[in-house]
Scaffold this active site. Sequence first.
Site, PDB file in Angstrom:
ATOM      1  N   ARG A   1       0.804  -1.235   0.000  1.00  0.00           N
ATOM      2  CA  ARG A   1       0.000   0.000   0.000  1.00  0.00           C
ATOM      3  C   ARG A   1       0.832   1.277   0.000  1.00  0.00           C
ATOM      4  NH1 ARG A   1      -3.074  -3.260   3.473  1.00  0.00           N
ATOM      5  NH2 ARG A   1      -4.826  -4.115   2.307  1.00  0.00           N
TER       6      ARG A   1
ATOM      7  N   LYS B   1       2.644  11.690 -11.001  1.00  0.00           N
ATOM      8  CA  LYS B   1       1.828  10.797 -11.839  1.00  0.00           C
ATOM      9  C   LYS B   1       2.658   9.555 -12.108  1.00  0.00           C
ATOM     10  CE  LYS B   1      -1.177  13.878 -14.485  1.00  0.00           C
ATOM     11  NZ  LYS B   1      -1.558  14.337 -15.832  1.00  0.00           N
TER      12      LYS B   1
ATOM     13  N   GLU C   1       9.153  19.927 -24.030  1.00  0.00           N
ATOM     14  CA  GLU C   1       8.410  20.177 -22.781  1.00  0.00           C
ATOM     15  C   GLU C   1       8.858  21.489 -22.130  1.00  0.00           C
ATOM     16  OE1 GLU C   1       5.841  18.371 -21.952  1.00  0.00           O
ATOM     17  OE2 GLU C   1       6.153  16.447 -22.962  1.00  0.00           O
TER      18      GLU C   1
ATOM     19  N   LYS D   1       6.460  23.502 -12.892  1.00  0.00           N
ATOM     20  CA  LYS D   1       5.663  22.292 -12.662  1.00  0.00           C
ATOM     21  C   LYS D   1       5.311  22.171 -11.180  1.00  0.00           C
ATOM     22  CE  LYS D   1       4.573  17.680 -13.866  1.00  0.00           C
ATOM     23  NZ  LYS D   1       4.830  16.493 -14.648  1.00  0.00           N
TER      24      LYS D   1
ATOM     25  N   GLU E   1      -5.134  17.178 -10.793  1.00  0.00           N
ATOM     26  CA  GLU E   1      -5.623  17.671 -12.091  1.00  0.00           C
ATOM     27  C   GLU E   1      -7.130  17.867 -12.109  1.00  0.00           C
ATOM     28  OE1 GLU E   1      -3.293  16.261 -15.473  1.00  0.00           O
ATOM     29  OE2 GLU E   1      -5.112  16.261 -16.667  1.00  0.00           O
TER      30      GLU E   1
ATOM     31  N   ARG F   1      -3.918  22.037 -13.317  1.00  0.00           N
ATOM     32  CA  ARG F   1      -2.860  21.154 -13.815  1.00  0.00           C
ATOM     33  C   ARG F   1      -3.070  20.788 -15.280  1.00  0.00           C
ATOM     34  NH1 ARG F   1       0.146  16.111 -10.634  1.00  0.00           N
ATOM     35  NH2 ARG F   1       1.484  15.530 -12.371  1.00  0.00           N
TER      36      ARG F   1
ATOM     37  N   ASN G   1      -1.185  19.999 -20.205  1.00  0.00           N
ATOM     38  CA  ASN G   1      -1.523  19.147 -21.353  1.00  0.00           C
ATOM     39  C   ASN G   1      -1.407  19.875 -22.684  1.00  0.00           C
ATOM     40  OD1 ASN G   1      -2.172  16.683 -20.039  1.00  0.00           O
ATOM     41  ND2 ASN G   1      -4.030  17.656 -19.266  1.00  0.00           N
TER      42      ASN G   1
ATOM     43  N   HIS H   1      -0.525  18.180 -25.953  1.00  0.00           N
ATOM     44  CA  HIS H   1      -0.630  16.735 -25.742  1.00  0.00           C
ATOM     45  C   HIS H   1      -1.906  16.128 -26.312  1.00  0.00           C
ATOM     46  CE1 HIS H   1       2.770  17.621 -23.186  1.00  0.00           C
ATOM     47  NE2 HIS H   1       2.948  16.331 -22.923  1.00  0.00           N
TER      48      HIS H   1
ATOM     49  N   HIS I   1      -0.838  13.258 -28.544  1.00  0.00           N
ATOM     50  CA  HIS I   1      -1.153  11.848 -28.267  1.00  0.00           C
ATOM     51  C   HIS I   1      -1.848  11.202 -29.450  1.00  0.00           C
ATOM     52  CE1 HIS I   1      -0.950  12.113 -23.593  1.00  0.00           C
ATOM     53  NE2 HIS I   1       0.188  11.715 -24.126  1.00  0.00           N
TER      54      HIS I   1
ATOM     55  N   HIS J   1       7.862  10.932 -28.191  1.00  0.00           N
ATOM     56  CA  HIS J   1       6.818  11.684 -27.484  1.00  0.00           C
ATOM     57  C   HIS J   1       6.997  13.208 -27.624  1.00  0.00           C
ATOM     58  CE1 HIS J   1       3.866  12.709 -24.466  1.00  0.00           C
ATOM     59  NE2 HIS J   1       4.786  13.362 -23.769  1.00  0.00           N
TER      60      HIS J   1
END
Length: 359
Positions: free
Chosen positions: A121, A143, A185, A227, A237, A241, A245, A248, A252, A265
Amino acid sequence: MEKVTVDLGRRSYEILIGKGILPGLGEKLKAFGFSPIVGVISNPTVFALYGDQVLQSIRGAGFDCFTVLIPDGEEYKDYAWSHYILTELLKRGLDRNSCIVALGGGVIGDITGFAASTYMRGIHFVQVPTTLLAQVDSSVGGKTGVNHYMGKNMIGTFYQPRLVWIDPGTLETLPPRELLCGIAEVIKYGIIWDEEFFGFMSKMKVDIVGLEPEAISFIIKRSCEIKAEVVSNDERESGLRAVLNFGHTIGHAVETETRYTRFLHGEAVGLGMCLESRLSKILRLLDAEQLERIKTLISVYGLPCDLPDDLDAGNLISHMKHDKKVVAGEMLFALPERIGGAVIRRGIALTDIERALAK
Ligand SMILES: NC(=O)c1ccc[n+]([C@@H]2O[C@H](COP(=O)([O-])OP(=O)(O)OC[C@H]3O[C@@H](n4cnc5c(N)ncnc54)[C@H](O)[C@@H]3O)[C@@H](O)[C@H]2O)c1
């Protein structure tokens, strides 16, 4: 050494940045009082370059240390390999006060964080990012996750590291194409958050691609600060946040359409930022002069800016409709309204998106 703090109350942590700090990792870990056995998770490419230094440093600080290597590649960031990591941790008897270290790029960081968040956990983990993309983006913010065959990053958690330990010296062995992915980025932060930083990226290209230590440390630090500020305000998010993106949503879709084989990427994000800026201009959020400045900067670094002729806009839109960010059928876009500021938009008319993707 430069320091940035991610301010999340009891879960706050430091990002420490300094060329040549890798051998100091062990001593730093000692101060946390982790259990005596530490696992280092890496891949064979990165481990061959930096593994010995890291193991020596951790052992030198009095820890027992073992290594778990997973093959190099995005295709190994999956559930099966995270299970493999968990099995190794169990075999070594790690307890709830143990720490594991992610030594590598974003793939290693994401899968290690995911394993750390689920083992008993949740145990401690430390990010030691070795790609520019990981140093300016993926190692910060918590993330974690793995890919599913039905979608990238579909399985994951929010789980913060205890420390991010960045040695920009590791970038000297990074292939130039991978360096550019991180730069995409960094440019993103300038566009969505900080016009002066955008200007720095325009002026300092030679120093940045030449890995001049001061310029590189500065772009890593400034990116981490931005960030950290965003994440400190909206860890999960639920609002702000989502500005991260930018580039993206289309990026994506381009990666999915080309089956992750044609663009890295960051390259897809560069293209996505150009096309989403165009969308922003169509929606009258961004003016023509700022759009040109954005496109010029992205192109100057050698990142793609125009949609290749053989990519079908209809297919891209259908991928966007299946994105994780779609809620109640509405796509999400983070769009610049000027260089240095962005807004979140849902429910944009399909015809406007089609115009942005028109060749
Ligand atoms: N968690 C987040 O917030 C977040 C954000 C952005 C991206 N990501 C994830 O990050 C991943 C991409 O990360 P990446 O771009 O770092 O790719 P990566 O981890 O695949 O690394 C790229 C390549 O560089 C090699 N490499 C790493 N460091 C090196 C070094 N110092 N010298 C030589 N080679 C080195 C790696 O072995 C690999 O072959 C994706 O899975 C993406 O989903 C996560």
